[in-house]
Write a protein that holds these residues in place. Sequence first.
Motif, short mmCIF file in Angstrom:
data_model
loop_
_atom_site.label_atom_id
_atom_site.label_comp_id
_atom_site.label_asym_id
_atom_site.label_seq_id
_atom_site.Cartn_x
_atom_site.Cartn_y
_atom_site.Cartn_z
N SER A 231 0.82 -1.20 0.00
CA SER A 231 0.00 0.00 0.00
C SER A 231 0.86 1.26 0.00
N GLY A 254 0.10 1.49 -4.36
CA GLY A 254 -1.30 1.33 -4.71
C GLY A 254 -1.67 2.00 -6.03
N CYS A 286 -3.20 -4.36 -7.54
CA CYS A 286 -2.86 -2.94 -7.56
C CYS A 286 -3.32 -2.25 -8.83
N SER A 453 1.71 5.97 -6.83
CA SER A 453 1.78 4.54 -7.17
C SER A 453 3.20 4.01 -7.13
#
Length: 486
Positions: A231, A254, A286, A453
């Motif tokens: 995460s 994520g 993801c 991300s």
Amino acid sequence: MSLLDAREFTSAIFTGTWTHAKGGDAEVVSPSSGTVLGRIGIAGADDVREAAERAAGAQRGWAAATFEERAAVLRRAGDLLRTHEAEIIDWLRREGGAAAGMAGFQVHVAAEECFEAAALASQPHGEILRTAKPRLSFSRQVPVGVVGVIAPFNVPLILGIRSVAPALALGNAVVLKPDPRTAVCGGAVLAEVFRRAGVPEGVLQVLPGGVEAGEALVADPHVRVISFTGSTPAGRKVGEAAARHLKRAHLELGGNSPLVIMDDADVDAAASIGAWGSFLHQGQICMTTGRHLVHESIADAYVERLAAKAEALAVGSTEEDGAALGPIIDASQRDKIHGLVTSSVEAGAELRAGGTYRDLYYRPTVLDRVTPSTPAYAEEVFGPVAPVVRFSTIEELVELAGSSEYGLSLGVVTSNPMRGLEIADRVPSGIVHINDQTVDDEAVAPFGGVGDSGTGSRFGGTRANLEAFTETQWVTMQADPARYPF
């Protein structure tokens, strides 16, 4: 002969052999049935410290092996994954909650990662440089030493091996910390595969553990590179800790990936693409399609077809055949998903399918009339939820698609691929798929995101793996010793 013997890994960690875990142990539980499948060792800080020191010692001999020797080990590992495919799939279904197709995909990709890593071992690893002096000047890529890999629960086999295999092929030792919830299919499987393939003792160690083990791995001075998948909040902590210790951290985090459905799209094909992107593996990927951006002229038809597909999907135990979707990994994650769905409906979204659950089985869910402030749109759900937002102009679309802090994957469905590429040029994303959904992974392709991300690091492909798991060293050589005026 089976790959795994539960008597060996019971309450144990893998240090080259299965040994007692100082951090205790934990149950291996099936999310489908709640059945206890066994017990696995949990690593504490002392376990990690000893493993890192052991890895540093073992790495020197492994790095000195020829590229042919390392490549042979990686090829054998790939063959072993194929040979024991049925057994590994069984563990992925029981422990990981993966449907049969998803489990088989994980084994296929894991084997390919090994074969690609085997080829990586023999790649050119430097270049001749120009120099103004009478000497040979060149750069070369050398192993970093010990790589720490922290892998998550959701696609445990792939998300572990995509760092483990190339790091080993390039002459590094690896300490892998799989998530305790998938410590067998994401940990014990890899330990046994590489042990049988011939990796020397101590070069790969597998230590399931929680926060204590992760912090110890990041902080240990023997570990020079951290490869983390998880995460974004956890990745921030890993990145901060790694920076304090002046070590590289490759962070794959994520996502809230948009799927754009243009006005010229085939609606039936688009709905199939959208359903796969949002519902595959219960949305626990993801790259899952987290936002459906649909042109207003076809939105009603798209939502109708997407909802029909959601209603038709079979949700059930992955320990049995027939289920398209399996269980959410645990109750905490299920409750987070449901909370986002219910708060989105309360905020004005229309529930067109799903929104209910039984035990850990969450029905695939379609939310229409969503806005950028709707909770299930604004946040990463990590569950089988498809929020639909309508747009009318390209400018509006670009603003919607690019407004998220995430930037992992983008899908664009259109009859004009060049139009899709023009949209991709304007939306920050590490991955773009034109006329496909957002979920894909190949061992030969660089993988990673931008923004929240990830750090821009990449896994996969020759160049990305070389950059991730080696250091660049400058070397000069000359025939006679240099002479200086003092």
